[in-house]
Write a protein that holds these residues in place. Structure first.
Motif, PDB file in Angstrom:
ATOM      1  N   THR A   1      -4.252 -16.319  36.153  1.00  0.00           N
ATOM      2  CA  THR A   1      -5.134 -17.286  36.786  1.00  0.00           C
ATOM      3  C   THR A   1      -5.616 -18.278  35.744  1.00  0.00           C
ATOM      4  OG1 THR A   1      -5.893 -15.648  38.411  1.00  0.00           O
ATOM      5  CG2 THR A   1      -7.241 -17.614  38.113  1.00  0.00           C
ATOM      6  N   LEU A   2      -5.295 -19.551  35.936  1.00  0.00           N
ATOM      7  CA  LEU A   2      -5.780 -20.605  35.055  1.00  0.00           C
ATOM      8  C   LEU A   2      -6.987 -21.265  35.708  1.00  0.00           C
ATOM      9  CD1 LEU A   2      -2.456 -22.264  33.818  1.00  0.00           C
ATOM     10  CD2 LEU A   2      -3.710 -20.324  32.870  1.00  0.00           C
ATOM     11  N   ILE A   3      -8.009 -21.533  34.919  1.00  0.00           N
ATOM     12  CA  ILE A   3      -9.255 -22.081  35.437  1.00  0.00           C
ATOM     13  C   ILE A   3      -9.467 -23.482  34.882  1.00  0.00           C
ATOM     14  CG2 ILE A   3     -11.751 -21.781  35.607  1.00  0.00           C
ATOM     15  CD1 ILE A   3     -11.324 -18.787  35.214  1.00  0.00           C
ATOM     16  N   VAL A   4      -9.569 -24.450  35.786  1.00  0.00           N
ATOM     17  CA  VAL A   4      -9.850 -25.830  35.405  1.00  0.00           C
ATOM     18  C   VAL A   4     -11.340 -26.076  35.575  1.00  0.00           C
ATOM     19  CG1 VAL A   4      -9.375 -28.264  35.846  1.00  0.00           C
ATOM     20  CG2 VAL A   4      -7.560 -26.568  36.161  1.00  0.00           C
ATOM     21  N   LYS A   5     -11.998 -26.405  34.473  1.00  0.00           N
ATOM     22  CA  LYS A   5     -13.411 -26.767  34.517  1.00  0.00           C
ATOM     23  C   LYS A   5     -13.519 -28.286  34.448  1.00  0.00           C
ATOM     24  CE  LYS A   5     -14.988 -22.455  32.410  1.00  0.00           C
ATOM     25  NZ  LYS A   5     -15.725 -21.823  31.285  1.00  0.00           N
ATOM     26  N   PHE A   6     -14.196 -28.865  35.438  1.00  0.00           N
ATOM     27  CA  PHE A   6     -14.247 -30.314  35.574  1.00  0.00           C
ATOM     28  C   PHE A   6     -15.468 -30.911  34.879  1.00  0.00           C
ATOM     29  CE2 PHE A   6     -11.605 -28.797  39.061  1.00  0.00           C
ATOM     30  CZ  PHE A   6     -10.518 -29.658  38.983  1.00  0.00           C
ATOM     31  N   ASP A   7     -15.846 -30.348  33.745  1.00  0.00           N
ATOM     32  CA  ASP A   7     -17.002 -30.838  33.000  1.00  0.00           C
ATOM     33  C   ASP A   7     -16.767 -32.227  32.413  1.00  0.00           C
ATOM     34  OD1 ASP A   7     -18.122 -28.398  33.553  1.00  0.00           O
ATOM     35  OD2 ASP A   7     -17.610 -27.508  31.620  1.00  0.00           O
ATOM     36  N   PHE A   8     -15.529 -32.651  32.314  1.00  0.00           N
ATOM     37  CA  PHE A   8     -15.206 -33.934  31.694  1.00  0.00           C
ATOM     38  C   PHE A   8     -15.362 -35.108  32.655  1.00  0.00           C
ATOM     39  CE2 PHE A   8     -11.439 -32.078  33.521  1.00  0.00           C
ATOM     40  CZ  PHE A   8     -10.827 -33.128  34.180  1.00  0.00           C
ATOM     41  N   LEU A   9     -15.604 -34.834  33.951  1.00  0.00           N
ATOM     42  CA  LEU A   9     -15.701 -35.902  34.932  1.00  0.00           C
ATOM     43  C   LEU A   9     -17.053 -36.597  34.874  1.00  0.00           C
ATOM     44  CD1 LEU A   9     -14.095 -34.248  38.107  1.00  0.00           C
ATOM     45  CD2 LEU A   9     -13.062 -35.936  36.572  1.00  0.00           C
TER      46      LEU A   9
END
Length: 639
Positions: free
Chosen positions: A584-592
């Motif tokens: 499971t790969l987790i994308v964290k959208f903190d860069f948006l």
């Protein structure tokens, strides 16, 4: 008069002080990285060492223990006979520059520089210049005096010492730099003693500190170096290339004054390493006044699926048509174009490409070694290059791929640079294959679009070894080879060449984002791309190869990687599973930025040869879990 008790203590202190190490420091602008030079006073060896420290939770942790400095000429040595003379005041280095391709279009060269002056036992001068950046260090040797005759610089004592239990990912040296980066640990695993190619990645024992060793800013007066741990498994000495049959010189022959290449060490968290532009930061600024003609882009490539060059005119036509259908601006006409037949010759092929609005590029054998694919020996001299490049302008060619270079000796460095300079005069972009790794030339000569120097997809044609190792290898390259410059891996293949691949289709699609290259040569057959489902096919029609910014969202070498690249107002995200099991790969959208966005996701389908697509609404702070098949992956676009 009595003798004070303080007098013996004073004399004892005076005697001891003559042997005390004189420590000099250089600190990064943000205060997180520090170089300490230990400059012995009046000791027997007069050796110079430096250590590198990185701040973690308000304390400095040792990244490199005492590591030796020194360099030798045939006429003088500057190793164990150095006398420290003076250190300059710290100088701020700060400028901004633009890149045509790479991790970002706007880069910042921001560091602190100090020069340390020495003399050897014959009173000959040597300067060592250190720069400390927020994401690493760089240092170089300088012979500042003038000479009436050429000097031979034959080697260095520069040695990087890795702490015990340090994990490392390094490739055994080959002149083509086409090898894997296996994981091992100093002092724990059985270590091989041999020569190693740049770059070298390491993680400091149990610390979350990473380092990447390489070099940059090589000129015609340098050779390229490698690392050698033959003396001690955890000590890596900077080593010059050996002479070869038709070039007997060891090291460098040059007039003085002279400076070495920059020795570089990127330091920080893993994201600091991946996102660093230190290699181009320390390199010479662009020598080209006009770069508007330099256009990165995708390329259709004929060799991989056919295991042949461009001898067959009708095959070339198929790849021109592919480029047109996929909205790719370029087609590469590979080796054997000079003997093209089956319905047309090279001029016919070029005219056909131009009629379809596709810009052709063509391949050359550098002519420096015994490999005989043609055309051969058309670029070896300035006169030959001028004649050939003028002809290419006349017939409408936009770039060249030059293959089969002979090594890292000084003459080869000059040859690379001469090709770049002369090609720029004729507005020709350049791709080096069978070549040395990037060392900052993409800033100095922006017409350098990519370099191979990687164990890439081409090897599916040669050996079966990539089949089982590709997934782990693909998730190691973003932390090693691709950090130092554009990488022509020739990715995104769905069918099989001579040997099969077992990475999933979504994994292969993700390589178009994860791997950075100013010219991205998509390697599969026209039928493979034409038969793709609508979503991945459309993705490959629009994915950019040059970006405004790059971020590592998650990853660990050999296990996983998630990279985001921004172009305009869109983010392109690619994720790879490097394991032979589901992950499971987790994308964290903190860069948006603030707001709500559509995330178009294309991921593994029910099996490794299918896709699944959906649109998900995301915002800053969200975390999205994406299930990946063994050796799987995903791509996504945020609009």
């Amino acid at each position: 008069m009595g003798i004070s008790l303080k007098q013996p203590l004073f004399f004892l202190f005076f005697i001891l002080s003559s042997f005390i190490i004189n420590a000099q420091e250089v600190i990064s602008p943000n205060g997180n990285i520090k170089i300490v030079l230990n400059l012995p006073k009046n000791n027997a060896s007069h050796e110079c060492f430096f250590k590198t420290l990185y701040k973690v939770e308000n304390r400095f942790v040792e990244v490199l223990p005492d590591s030796k400095l020194g360099i030798n000429r045939t006429d003088e040595q500057f190793t164990d006979n150095l006398l420290f003379i003076a250190a300059s005041k710290p100088v701020s280095i700060h400028d901004k520059y633009k890149m045509v391709c790479g991790k970002r279009c706007l880069c910042e060269n921001f560091g602190t520089e100090k020069t340390f002056s020495f003399q050897n036992s014959n009173h000959q001068p040597l300067n060592i210049v250190f720069r400390v950046y927020n994401d690493g260090i760089a240092f170089r040797y300088v012979f500042p005096n003038y000479s009436d005759s050429a000097k031979s610089i034959i080697g260095e004592e520069t040695t990087y010492v890795l702490p015990d239990s340090t994990s490392r990912w390094m490739q055994p040296y080959e002149r083509s730099y086409e090898n894997f980066y296996p994981l091992s640990r100093t002092g724990v695993d059985k270590q091989r003693k041999q020569e190693w190619g740049y770059p070298g990645l390491f993680k400091v024992n149990n610390q979350s500190i990473w380092g990447l060793i390489s070099e940059a800013d090589i000129s015609e007066n340098n050779c390229a170096a490698k690392l050698c741990n033959l003396k001690n498994t955890k000590e890596y000495q900077v080593t010059y290339p050996s002479p070869r049959d038709n070039f007997k010189q060891t090291g460098v022959k040059t007039m003085l004054p002279w400076n070495s290449q920059w020795h570089t060490l990127i330091i920080g968290q893993l994201s600091d390493v991946v996102e660093s532009t230190l290699i181009t930061d320390v390199s010479e600024p662009s020598q080209l006044k006009d770069t508007d003609w330099i256009k990165p882009g995708p390329v259709s490539w004929i060799y991989w699926a056919n295991n042949r060059g461009s001898k067959d005119y009708k095959k070339v036509v198929e790849y021109v048509n592919l480029a047109e259908e996929m909205n790719w601006p370029y087609v590469l006409i590979d080796w054997e174009w000079d003997v093209m037949g089956n319905g047309g010759n090279i001029i016919d092929a070029l005219n056909y490409a131009k009629s379809k609005g596709i810009k052709p590029m063509i391949w050359y054998n550098s002519g420096t070694i015994w490999l005989d694919p043609t055309p051969n020996d058309r670029l070896l001299t300035a006169e030959k290059r001028a004649k050939e490049f003028a002809w290419l302008n006349k017939i409408g060619v936009f770039g060249i791929k030059v293959d089969f270079f002979a090594g890292d000796q000084q003459d080869m460095m000059k040859y690379y640079i001469d090709i770049l300079k002369d090609a720029a005069k004729y507005h020709l972009m350049v791709n080096f294959h069978g070549a040395t790794v990037p060392r900052g030339w993409a800033r100095t000569y922006p017409n350098l679009m990519s370099t191979e120097a990687v164990y890439g997809a081409e090897w599916y044609n040669n050996q079966p070894v990539l089949t089982d190792k590709a997934a782990a290898h693909n998730t190691t390259l973003p932390f090693t080879r691709n950090v130092i410059g554009s990488m022509d891996y020739t990715p995104v293949t769905f069918s099989n060449s001579q040997h099969p691949h077992i990475t999933s289709y979504a994994h292969e699609l993700a390589l178009s984002v994860v791997f950075e290259s100013g010219l991205q040569h998509f390697a599969d057959s026209p039928s493979a791309y034409e038969s793709l489902p609508a979503e991945p096919k459309e993705f490959l029609k629009t994915v950019p190869v040059a970006c405004d910014n790059t971020k590592l969202l998650d990853g660990y070498p050999g296990e996983k990687v998630i990279i985001a690249r921004k172009k305009g107002n869109q983010w392109y995200i690619g994720g790879l599973n490097g394991k032979d099991e589901s992950q499971t790969l987790i994308v964290k959208f903190d860069f948006l930025d603030k707001g709500s966005y559509n995330f178009q996701l294309i991921k593994d389908g029910k099996d490794d040869k299918s896709f699944s697509s959906e649109i998900i609404r995301v915002k800053r702070g969200d975390a999205l879990k994406i299930e990946c098949l063994p050796r799987g992956g995903f791509v996504g676009v945020i609009k």
